[in-house]
Write a protein that holds these residues in place. Sequence first.
Motif, mmCIF file in Angstrom:
data_model
loop_
_atom_site.group_PDB
_atom_site.id
_atom_site.type_symbol
_atom_site.label_atom_id
_atom_site.label_comp_id
_atom_site.label_asym_id
_atom_site.label_seq_id
_atom_site.Cartn_x
_atom_site.Cartn_y
_atom_site.Cartn_z
ATOM 1 N N GLU A 109 37.595 48.275 51.507
ATOM 2 C CA GLU A 109 37.531 47.450 50.296
ATOM 3 C C GLU A 109 36.389 46.440 50.385
ATOM 4 O OE1 GLU A 109 40.257 43.921 48.722
ATOM 5 O OE2 GLU A 109 41.298 45.867 48.740
ATOM 6 N N TRP A 110 36.235 45.787 51.534
ATOM 7 C CA TRP A 110 35.176 44.797 51.718
ATOM 8 C C TRP A 110 33.797 45.456 51.631
ATOM 9 C CZ3 TRP A 110 31.054 43.868 54.909
ATOM 10 C CH2 TRP A 110 30.520 42.579 54.877
ATOM 11 N N ARG A 113 33.175 46.293 47.958
ATOM 12 C CA ARG A 113 32.974 45.089 47.164
ATOM 13 C C ARG A 113 31.602 44.456 47.423
ATOM 14 N NH1 ARG A 113 37.575 42.320 48.300
ATOM 15 N NH2 ARG A 113 36.621 41.394 50.112
#
Length: 161
Positions: A109-110, A113
């Motif tokens: 996710e990081w 993002r």
Amino acid sequence: MTDNLRKRDGVDMAICERLKLFRESLGVDQKAFAKLTGTAFRTYQDYELGNSPPKIGFVQKFAEIGGDPTWLLTGQEPSSGVPQGPARTEEAPPLDIGLLSSITGMLEEWLERHQRRMEPNQRGRFIAEAYAFCMEETQHSQTPAAEMAPRVVERFLRLVS
């Protein structure tokens, strides 16, 4: 067993070297070990060559056949000093698949993002180190590893950003 981390073309080869060492201790070739772990032969070759980090399901199978997942992923010996591989009589602590999945998901996710990429070996090393840190800290605190993971991953990500 001391674990000297060697690099090949700047890539940490420790996990793949430990995987090969364990397979050879069983006296089987790559094809037989892939079958033993329920892994496609080419996928297993990629793990042992360091082209990609082992997936969670593979690590779980590794543990089922007597391997120590913490040793595979981090190179850390058990405090008991029990040797690795098939001669080991003490059962490895159960692998927390939920924690591994959580750490992997937070990292993915990081990366998405922040539109960042991480090489497979770096990704595997990150996940392994975050997992090992959470498990070690859990032994010293009352906080469950799953609750600790978001803070650990966030701090580790600050180091790589």
